[in-house]
Write a protein that holds these residues in place. Structure first.
Motif, mmCIF file in Angstrom:
data_model
loop_
_atom_site.group_PDB
_atom_site.id
_atom_site.type_symbol
_atom_site.label_atom_id
_atom_site.label_comp_id
_atom_site.label_asym_id
_atom_site.label_seq_id
_atom_site.Cartn_x
_atom_site.Cartn_y
_atom_site.Cartn_z
ATOM 1 N N ASN A 28 -40.659 107.892 -0.453
ATOM 2 C CA ASN A 28 -41.211 106.552 -0.236
ATOM 3 C C ASN A 28 -42.591 106.408 -0.867
ATOM 4 N N PRO A 29 -42.864 105.292 -1.562
ATOM 5 C CA PRO A 29 -44.157 105.105 -2.221
ATOM 6 C C PRO A 29 -45.307 104.765 -1.282
ATOM 7 N N GLY A 30 -45.060 104.503 0.001
ATOM 8 C CA GLY A 30 -46.139 104.247 0.955
ATOM 9 C C GLY A 30 -46.677 102.836 0.942
ATOM 10 N N CYS A 31 -45.896 101.892 0.458
ATOM 11 C CA CYS A 31 -46.351 100.504 0.498
ATOM 12 C C CYS A 31 -45.198 99.608 0.919
ATOM 13 N N TRP A 32 -45.504 98.359 1.240
ATOM 14 C CA TRP A 32 -44.504 97.441 1.734
ATOM 15 C C TRP A 32 -44.456 96.190 0.878
ATOM 16 N N VAL A 33 -43.463 95.368 1.160
ATOM 17 C CA VAL A 33 -43.285 94.070 0.519
ATOM 18 C C VAL A 33 -43.360 93.017 1.622
ATOM 19 N N PHE A 34 -44.185 91.995 1.410
ATOM 20 C CA PHE A 34 -44.259 90.868 2.330
ATOM 21 C C PHE A 34 -43.544 89.681 1.699
ATOM 22 N N ILE A 35 -42.688 89.033 2.458
ATOM 23 C CA ILE A 35 -42.098 87.762 2.050
ATOM 24 C C ILE A 35 -42.618 86.718 3.031
ATOM 25 N N VAL A 36 -43.370 85.764 2.511
ATOM 26 C CA VAL A 36 -43.955 84.713 3.337
ATOM 27 C C VAL A 36 -43.256 83.404 2.983
ATOM 28 N N ASP A 37 -42.477 82.889 3.920
ATOM 29 C CA ASP A 37 -41.739 81.645 3.726
ATOM 30 C C ASP A 37 -42.567 80.515 4.343
ATOM 31 N N TYR A 38 -42.994 79.588 3.508
ATOM 32 C CA TYR A 38 -43.861 78.505 3.964
ATOM 33 C C TYR A 38 -43.100 77.314 4.527
ATOM 34 N N HIS A 39 -41.789 77.426 4.702
ATOM 35 C CA HIS A 39 -41.035 76.337 5.320
ATOM 36 C C HIS A 39 -41.641 76.058 6.696
ATOM 37 N N GLY A 40 -41.993 74.823 6.954
ATOM 38 C CA GLY A 40 -42.603 74.455 8.224
ATOM 39 C C GLY A 40 -44.114 74.525 8.224
ATOM 40 N N TYR A 41 -44.730 74.949 7.111
ATOM 41 C CA TYR A 41 -46.186 75.066 7.028
ATOM 42 C C TYR A 41 -46.816 73.686 6.920
ATOM 43 N N SER A 42 -47.912 73.492 7.597
ATOM 44 C CA SER A 42 -48.691 72.259 7.513
ATOM 45 C C SER A 42 -50.145 72.624 7.280
ATOM 46 N N TRP A 43 -50.713 72.098 6.211
ATOM 47 C CA TRP A 43 -52.112 72.398 5.885
ATOM 48 C C TRP A 43 -53.029 72.005 7.039
ATOM 49 N N LEU A 44 -52.761 70.879 7.674
ATOM 50 C CA LEU A 44 -53.614 70.407 8.767
ATOM 51 C C LEU A 44 -53.449 71.238 10.036
ATOM 52 N N VAL A 45 -52.242 71.646 10.330
ATOM 53 C CA VAL A 45 -51.960 72.357 11.579
ATOM 54 C C VAL A 45 -52.168 73.862 11.447
ATOM 55 N N ASP A 46 -51.770 74.440 10.318
ATOM 56 C CA ASP A 46 -51.723 75.896 10.186
ATOM 57 C C ASP A 46 -52.935 76.524 9.512
#
Length: 113
Positions: free
Chosen positions: A61-79
């Motif tokens: 294992n290379p010792g690192c991870w992968v992040f998947i960030v799904d912005y569905h439902g994101y609101s600039w004002l709220v989040d």
């Protein structure tokens, strides 16, 4: 605590043997408390590090991870919470070599460039 309050979770391993963590704004019911969010982030990262260590002896294992960030439902004002962003940035500064890749799905235009 409600197990649906946060949703960053380990969803698999990629071809390079890196843990893949996924999160989606629309599925995170408690995304407004900065301290709770950072606690959940720490727990998720530590759990994925344990997976890295358990696979390292057999898979190289290379010792690192992968992040998947799904912005569905994101609101600039709220989040948009500066305190959460500051705490997360301070936390991630302790793990600079761990991020193998970050994939942003349906990200707002502010992230383009």
């Amino acid at each position: 605590r409600d197990p649906r309050s946060h949703n960053l979770r380990l969803v698999g391993i990629d071809r390079m043997e890196r843990p893949v963590l996924y999160t989606c704004f629309s599925q995170a019911l408690n995304r407004f408390n900065a301290t709770d969010n950072v606690d959940h982030l720490i727990r998720s990262m530590e759990d994925s590090i344990a997976v890295m260590h358990s696979r390292a002896s057999t898979k190289g294992n290379p010792g690192c991870w992968v992040f998947i960030v799904d912005y569905h439902g994101y609101s600039w004002l709220v989040d948009t919470n500066p305190r959460t962003a500051l705490l997360a940035a301070q936390l991630l500064a302790h793990y600079p070599e761990r991020l193998g890749r970050c994939v942003m799905v349906d990200a707002p235009r502010a992230f383009a460039g």
